[in-house]
Design a protein around this motif. Sequence first.
Motif, PDB file in Angstrom:
ATOM      1  N   THR A  52      45.124  21.780  45.964  1.00  0.00           N
ATOM      2  CA  THR A  52      44.901  22.233  44.600  1.00  0.00           C
ATOM      3  C   THR A  52      45.623  23.550  44.338  1.00  0.00           C
ATOM      4  OG1 THR A  52      42.882  23.350  45.315  1.00  0.00           O
ATOM      5  CG2 THR A  52      42.643  21.132  44.432  1.00  0.00           C
ATOM      6  N   GLU A  53      46.558  23.906  45.179  1.00  0.00           N
ATOM      7  CA  GLU A  53      47.290  25.153  44.963  1.00  0.00           C
ATOM      8  C   GLU A  53      48.087  25.071  43.676  1.00  0.00           C
ATOM      9  OE1 GLU A  53      49.126  27.343  47.820  1.00  0.00           O
ATOM     10  OE2 GLU A  53      47.641  27.052  49.376  1.00  0.00           O
ATOM     11  N   THR A 124      40.272  41.635  45.035  1.00  0.00           N
ATOM     12  CA  THR A 124      41.122  40.456  44.875  1.00  0.00           C
ATOM     13  C   THR A 124      42.097  40.321  46.037  1.00  0.00           C
ATOM     14  OG1 THR A 124      42.655  41.729  43.501  1.00  0.00           O
ATOM     15  CG2 THR A 124      40.980  40.432  42.357  1.00  0.00           C
ATOM     16  N   GLU A 125      42.638  41.459  46.515  1.00  0.00           N
ATOM     17  CA  GLU A 125      43.532  41.418  47.674  1.00  0.00           C
ATOM     18  C   GLU A 125      42.776  40.989  48.919  1.00  0.00           C
ATOM     19  OE1 GLU A 125      46.683  41.610  47.478  1.00  0.00           O
ATOM     20  OE2 GLU A 125      46.701  42.159  45.357  1.00  0.00           O
ATOM     21  N   GLU A 126      41.551  41.503  49.065  1.00  0.00           N
ATOM     22  CA  GLU A 126      40.722  41.105  50.203  1.00  0.00           C
ATOM     23  C   GLU A 126      40.384  39.619  50.126  1.00  0.00           C
ATOM     24  OE1 GLU A 126      36.291  42.199  51.993  1.00  0.00           O
ATOM     25  OE2 GLU A 126      37.345  43.660  50.721  1.00  0.00           O
ATOM     26  N   LEU A 127      40.155  39.134  48.903  1.00  0.00           N
ATOM     27  CA  LEU A 127      39.860  37.712  48.709  1.00  0.00           C
ATOM     28  C   LEU A 127      41.072  36.851  49.050  1.00  0.00           C
ATOM     29  CD1 LEU A 127      38.036  35.417  47.714  1.00  0.00           C
ATOM     30  CD2 LEU A 127      38.777  35.935  45.377  1.00  0.00           C
ATOM     31  N   ARG A 128      42.261  37.312  48.671  1.00  0.00           N
ATOM     32  CA  ARG A 128      43.482  36.563  49.004  1.00  0.00           C
ATOM     33  C   ARG A 128      43.667  36.464  50.514  1.00  0.00           C
ATOM     34  NH1 ARG A 128      46.755  32.437  48.593  1.00  0.00           N
ATOM     35  NH2 ARG A 128      48.892  32.882  49.249  1.00  0.00           N
ATOM     36  N   ALA A 152      44.099  35.504  35.578  1.00  0.00           N
ATOM     37  CA  ALA A 152      44.503  36.666  36.361  1.00  0.00           C
ATOM     38  C   ALA A 152      44.147  36.502  37.835  1.00  0.00           C
ATOM     39  CB  ALA A 152      43.836  37.920  35.793  1.00  0.00           C
ATOM     40  N   LEU A 153      42.966  35.978  38.097  1.00  0.00           N
ATOM     41  CA  LEU A 153      42.524  35.820  39.486  1.00  0.00           C
ATOM     42  C   LEU A 153      43.337  34.744  40.198  1.00  0.00           C
ATOM     43  CD1 LEU A 153      40.471  37.215  41.252  1.00  0.00           C
ATOM     44  CD2 LEU A 153      38.772  35.509  40.597  1.00  0.00           C
ATOM     45  N   GLU A 154      43.649  33.661  39.496  1.00  0.00           N
ATOM     46  CA  GLU A 154      44.431  32.589  40.119  1.00  0.00           C
ATOM     47  C   GLU A 154      45.843  33.050  40.468  1.00  0.00           C
ATOM     48  OE1 GLU A 154      44.071  29.379  37.331  1.00  0.00           O
ATOM     49  OE2 GLU A 154      42.479  28.427  38.465  1.00  0.00           O
ATOM     50  N   LYS A 155      46.407  33.916  39.661  1.00  0.00           N
ATOM     51  CA  LYS A 155      47.753  34.409  39.934  1.00  0.00           C
ATOM     52  C   LYS A 155      47.794  35.233  41.218  1.00  0.00           C
ATOM     53  CE  LYS A 155      49.581  34.514  35.218  1.00  0.00           C
ATOM     54  NZ  LYS A 155      50.041  35.380  34.102  1.00  0.00           N
ATOM     55  N   ILE A 156      46.655  35.872  41.541  1.00  0.00           N
ATOM     56  CA  ILE A 156      46.614  36.724  42.735  1.00  0.00           C
ATOM     57  C   ILE A 156      46.272  35.908  43.980  1.00  0.00           C
ATOM     58  CG2 ILE A 156      45.452  38.670  43.830  1.00  0.00           C
ATOM     59  CD1 ILE A 156      45.050  39.837  41.017  1.00  0.00           C
TER      60      ILE A 156
END
Length: 497
Positions: A52-53, A124-128, A152-156
């Motif tokens: 689903t990427e 968000t970086e930690e989540l990525r 915004a979150l999906e882009k990161i």
Amino acid sequence: MSKQETYEFTPAEENTGDAEAETGWSESASPTVGEMQLDERAALRRTAGLSTELEDVTEVEYRQLRLERVVLVGVWTEGSTAQVDARMAELAALAETAGSEVLDSLIQRRDKPDKATYIGSGKTEELRAMVLETGADTVILDGELSPAQLTALEKIVKVKVIDRTALILDIFAQHATSREGKAQVALAQMQYMMPRLRGWGESMSRQAGGRAGANGGVGTRGPGETKIETDRQRIRERMAKLRREIREMKTSRDTKRARRVESGVPQVAIVGYTNAGKSSLMNALTGAGLLVQDALFATLDPTTRRAALEDGREVVFTDTVGFVRHLPTQLVEAFRSTLEEVTGADLLLHVVDGSDPLPDGQIKAVREVIADVLRDTKTPAPRELLVVNKIDALAPMELTELRGWLPDAVFVSAQTGEGIETLRAQLANILGGLDVEVSVLLPYTRGDLLARIHADGRIISSEHVESGTRVRARVPQFLAAVLTEFVSAGTEPVEID
């Protein structure tokens, strides 16, 4: 819709134990409807390995979910540690009910959610990094995100991001079985998806027609709408059609409800938090054979059954859809006709999961939804009887604490049958209080009314006199109104407290 769920039918891997113990019936016995539904649901499996990427997605007309390996994210703005842990545990249960595997979770402590990414740029970086480490392909947030926050979150994080509302809608879509239930879920999904409809690349922004398309040649001249605008218009038309269908089905439901009310049989609506054991309790009270599953929102379609109490009084029980904390507004609106089952009830049987760490939160969430429905329909609140279920899963000290905290509740175990007889006696006592006492003189030609008193009421005394049968009895209010012209001289119907 262009995107469809992909399923495969495989044997139920989890049911490795004894078949009779798992299903509750042997080959010589006929399975109930609930058992057959459970078998069918257990055989349905999502196909694993579908990415689903976002980089793989070329067009999204409808954000139909394909959940697999997920990471959970929560924002802690208020409440205690125990409350936050309970909310995350519930989110994990929702994700597993939807058919996904929970890999990890992340909690961010903030005064309020971030306007841009909901959790803030640092998290968000930690989540990525967590997504890359675990190999997750979906992120689920415990809250409702705006379209801008989702984008915004999906882009990161570069994987599919969904919120709590979309997750609950997906579960409802999987579990709806009736025509009305499917229409209600489809309407709720479209209401949610409409402002979030978008696409990547140029596939959703092609425009044709008008002056801008005049030099494009054949096939480019037209109404001047982008593809996404056309899709929105199609969805609006589909929503209008679904609303008409639900209104028509609501008329049928209202007619059936009116017939039940006219029959004078007491109406008991079983309400409660999702997975509190409402269907199990209804099976224990009526032998209905409804689908019972240790999963959230296993029951979406209301079921009505008639049963007799210990005193012979007939009662109509209705099993309703479960509630949940922050139930999406789209679902409340779409399921309005279903939730209105509580408005015509004489009694609400409010089932509480006694094994839940925070039962007070469950009680509050259920009462809030019921209050909204009653406010919209402008009907008085029916009497409520709290029933604490699953006491077999409680330690003696926990049970004692609950009894002290909820002194007026009835404590039962729908699984073992403990407390069911006490609940039946309490129901007979409460519903008996709705009756009135009458003293009537019925002519011998009205044997039909005497038969109704025997069937729907309780005879206190009776004697045969020259002009007819003199009867003193307790009867439902509707029957007391019918008997008014035969009330004995000097007597009036009296309400029994």
